[in-house]
Design a protein around this motif. Sequence first.
Motif, PDB file in Angstrom:
ATOM      1  N   ASN A  46      -6.245  -1.160  12.985  1.00  0.00           N
ATOM      2  CA  ASN A  46      -5.608   0.027  13.537  1.00  0.00           C
ATOM      3  C   ASN A  46      -4.236   0.259  12.907  1.00  0.00           C
ATOM      4  OD1 ASN A  46      -5.519   2.263  15.304  1.00  0.00           O
ATOM      5  ND2 ASN A  46      -4.286   1.121  16.760  1.00  0.00           N
ATOM      6  N   ALA A  47      -3.878  -0.525  11.898  1.00  0.00           N
ATOM      7  CA  ALA A  47      -2.549  -0.435  11.304  1.00  0.00           C
ATOM      8  C   ALA A  47      -2.629   0.017   9.853  1.00  0.00           C
ATOM      9  CB  ALA A  47      -1.872  -1.800  11.379  1.00  0.00           C
ATOM     10  N   ARG A  48      -1.644   0.810   9.434  1.00  0.00           N
ATOM     11  CA  ARG A  48      -1.556   1.245   8.051  1.00  0.00           C
ATOM     12  C   ARG A  48      -0.094   1.546   7.710  1.00  0.00           C
ATOM     13  NH1 ARG A  48      -4.515   7.121   8.671  1.00  0.00           N
ATOM     14  NH2 ARG A  48      -3.149   7.912  10.289  1.00  0.00           N
ATOM     15  N   SER A  49       0.194   1.593   6.422  1.00  0.00           N
ATOM     16  CA  SER A  49       1.560   1.837   5.941  1.00  0.00           C
ATOM     17  C   SER A  49       1.851   3.328   5.906  1.00  0.00           C
ATOM     18  CB  SER A  49       1.717   1.294   4.522  1.00  0.00           C
ATOM     19  OG  SER A  49       1.454  -0.074   4.477  1.00  0.00           O
ATOM     20  N   MET A  50       3.088   3.679   6.278  1.00  0.00           N
ATOM     21  CA  MET A  50       3.532   5.062   6.192  1.00  0.00           C
ATOM     22  C   MET A  50       5.032   5.110   6.004  1.00  0.00           C
ATOM     23  SD  MET A  50       1.971   7.936   8.680  1.00  0.00           S
ATOM     24  CE  MET A  50       0.225   8.190   8.697  1.00  0.00           C
ATOM     25  N   HIS A  51       5.496   6.212   5.410  1.00  0.00           N
ATOM     26  CA  HIS A  51       6.932   6.477   5.374  1.00  0.00           C
ATOM     27  C   HIS A  51       7.386   6.804   6.796  1.00  0.00           C
ATOM     28  CE1 HIS A  51       6.141   7.799   1.068  1.00  0.00           C
ATOM     29  NE2 HIS A  51       7.016   6.823   0.952  1.00  0.00           N
ATOM     30  N   ARG A  52       8.625   6.532   7.096  1.00  0.00           N
ATOM     31  CA  ARG A  52       9.165   6.858   8.422  1.00  0.00           C
ATOM     32  C   ARG A  52       9.039   8.356   8.688  1.00  0.00           C
ATOM     33  NH1 ARG A  52      11.593   4.455  12.077  1.00  0.00           N
ATOM     34  NH2 ARG A  52      11.987   2.592  10.862  1.00  0.00           N
ATOM     35  N   ARG A  53       9.360   9.178   7.696  1.00  0.00           N
ATOM     36  CA  ARG A  53       9.292  10.633   7.875  1.00  0.00           C
ATOM     37  C   ARG A  53       7.857  11.095   8.131  1.00  0.00           C
ATOM     38  NH1 ARG A  53      11.656  14.386   3.235  1.00  0.00           N
ATOM     39  NH2 ARG A  53      12.092  12.291   2.601  1.00  0.00           N
TER      40      ARG A  53
ATOM     41  N   PRO B 193      14.555   7.825   5.618  1.00  0.00           N
ATOM     42  CA  PRO B 193      13.327   8.577   5.892  1.00  0.00           C
ATOM     43  C   PRO B 193      12.115   8.134   5.069  1.00  0.00           C
ATOM     44  CG  PRO B 193      15.150  10.078   5.458  1.00  0.00           C
ATOM     45  CD  PRO B 193      15.657   8.694   5.224  1.00  0.00           C
ATOM     46  N   LEU B 194      12.341   7.532   3.903  1.00  0.00           N
ATOM     47  CA  LEU B 194      11.226   7.094   3.063  1.00  0.00           C
ATOM     48  C   LEU B 194      10.979   5.588   3.154  1.00  0.00           C
ATOM     49  CD1 LEU B 194      11.852   9.325  -0.073  1.00  0.00           C
ATOM     50  CD2 LEU B 194      10.228   9.687   1.786  1.00  0.00           C
ATOM     51  N   SER B 195      11.526   4.940   4.171  1.00  0.00           N
ATOM     52  CA  SER B 195      11.325   3.504   4.350  1.00  0.00           C
ATOM     53  C   SER B 195       9.957   3.219   4.954  1.00  0.00           C
ATOM     54  CB  SER B 195      12.425   2.918   5.229  1.00  0.00           C
ATOM     55  OG  SER B 195      12.314   3.416   6.546  1.00  0.00           O
ATOM     56  N   PHE B 196       9.557   1.959   4.933  1.00  0.00           N
ATOM     57  CA  PHE B 196       8.263   1.520   5.453  1.00  0.00           C
ATOM     58  C   PHE B 196       8.242   1.539   6.983  1.00  0.00           C
ATOM     59  CE2 PHE B 196       5.751  -1.803   7.373  1.00  0.00           C
ATOM     60  CZ  PHE B 196       4.514  -1.616   6.812  1.00  0.00           C
ATOM     61  N   THR B 197       7.160   2.049   7.543  1.00  0.00           N
ATOM     62  CA  THR B 197       6.878   1.874   8.966  1.00  0.00           C
ATOM     63  C   THR B 197       5.389   1.589   9.119  1.00  0.00           C
ATOM     64  OG1 THR B 197       6.480   4.234   9.354  1.00  0.00           O
ATOM     65  CG2 THR B 197       8.680   3.410   9.859  1.00  0.00           C
TER      66      THR B 197
ATOM     67  N   ASP C  77       0.832  -1.206   0.000  1.00  0.00           N
ATOM     68  CA  ASP C  77       0.000   0.000   0.000  1.00  0.00           C
ATOM     69  C   ASP C  77       0.869   1.260   0.000  1.00  0.00           C
ATOM     70  OD1 ASP C  77      -2.272  -1.552   0.115  1.00  0.00           O
ATOM     71  OD2 ASP C  77      -2.455  -1.425   2.297  1.00  0.00           O
ATOM     72  N   PRO C  78       0.369   2.348  -0.580  1.00  0.00           N
ATOM     73  CA  PRO C  78       1.117   3.615  -0.530  1.00  0.00           C
ATOM     74  C   PRO C  78       1.032   4.219   0.874  1.00  0.00           C
ATOM     75  CG  PRO C  78      -0.979   3.937  -1.617  1.00  0.00           C
ATOM     76  CD  PRO C  78      -0.845   2.461  -1.364  1.00  0.00           C
ATOM     77  N   CYS C  79       1.803   5.243   1.091  1.00  0.00           N
ATOM     78  CA  CYS C  79       1.823   5.936   2.381  1.00  0.00           C
ATOM     79  C   CYS C  79       0.439   6.524   2.665  1.00  0.00           C
ATOM     80  CB  CYS C  79       2.869   7.038   2.359  1.00  0.00           C
ATOM     81  SG  CYS C  79       2.945   8.030   3.868  1.00  0.00           S
ATOM     82  N   ALA C  80      -0.068   6.294   3.860  1.00  0.00           N
ATOM     83  CA  ALA C  80      -1.399   6.766   4.231  1.00  0.00           C
ATOM     84  C   ALA C  80      -1.433   8.280   4.409  1.00  0.00           C
ATOM     85  CB  ALA C  80      -1.847   6.085   5.523  1.00  0.00           C
ATOM     86  N   ARG C  81      -0.300   8.918   4.563  1.00  0.00           N
ATOM     87  CA  ARG C  81      -0.279  10.361   4.790  1.00  0.00           C
ATOM     88  C   ARG C  81      -0.039  11.145   3.500  1.00  0.00           C
ATOM     89  NH1 ARG C  81       3.296  14.542   7.607  1.00  0.00           N
ATOM     90  NH2 ARG C  81       1.734  15.892   8.544  1.00  0.00           N
ATOM     91  N   CYS C  82       0.993  10.762   2.736  1.00  0.00           N
ATOM     92  CA  CYS C  82       1.324  11.546   1.548  1.00  0.00           C
ATOM     93  C   CYS C  82       0.853  10.894   0.249  1.00  0.00           C
ATOM     94  CB  CYS C  82       2.825  11.813   1.482  1.00  0.00           C
ATOM     95  SG  CYS C  82       3.835  10.369   1.103  1.00  0.00           S
TER      96      CYS C  82
END
Length: 90
Positions: free
Chosen positions: A63-70, A41-45, A23-28
């Motif tokens: 309650n979990a989703r994919s995001m970049h570390r940054r 900074p752009l790795s998976f968390t 999945d893409p980053c949930a924020r950006c």
Amino acid sequence: MAGNPRNGRPYRRLVAALKAQGDPCARCGHNIDPALDARHPLSFTLDHVVPLSRGGDLLDPANARSMHRRCNSARGNRTGPQPLKTSRRW
């Protein structure tokens, strides 16, 4: 004395399953490269929709989703939608 629950097998399984979905980053909304080093900074968390400090469940897949570390670090423990910061330069 109990260890860190984020080092446990159930948590690692949740992270692996979410990472495998791609999945893409949930924020950006940008794609996350799974081959990046974990410190990049752009790795998976794994991000928790309801932060753990506010009562969120560590192992709940809902309650979990994919995001970049940054992006995850910038979000902090806030809840709800947050606008992305834009630069002042136009």
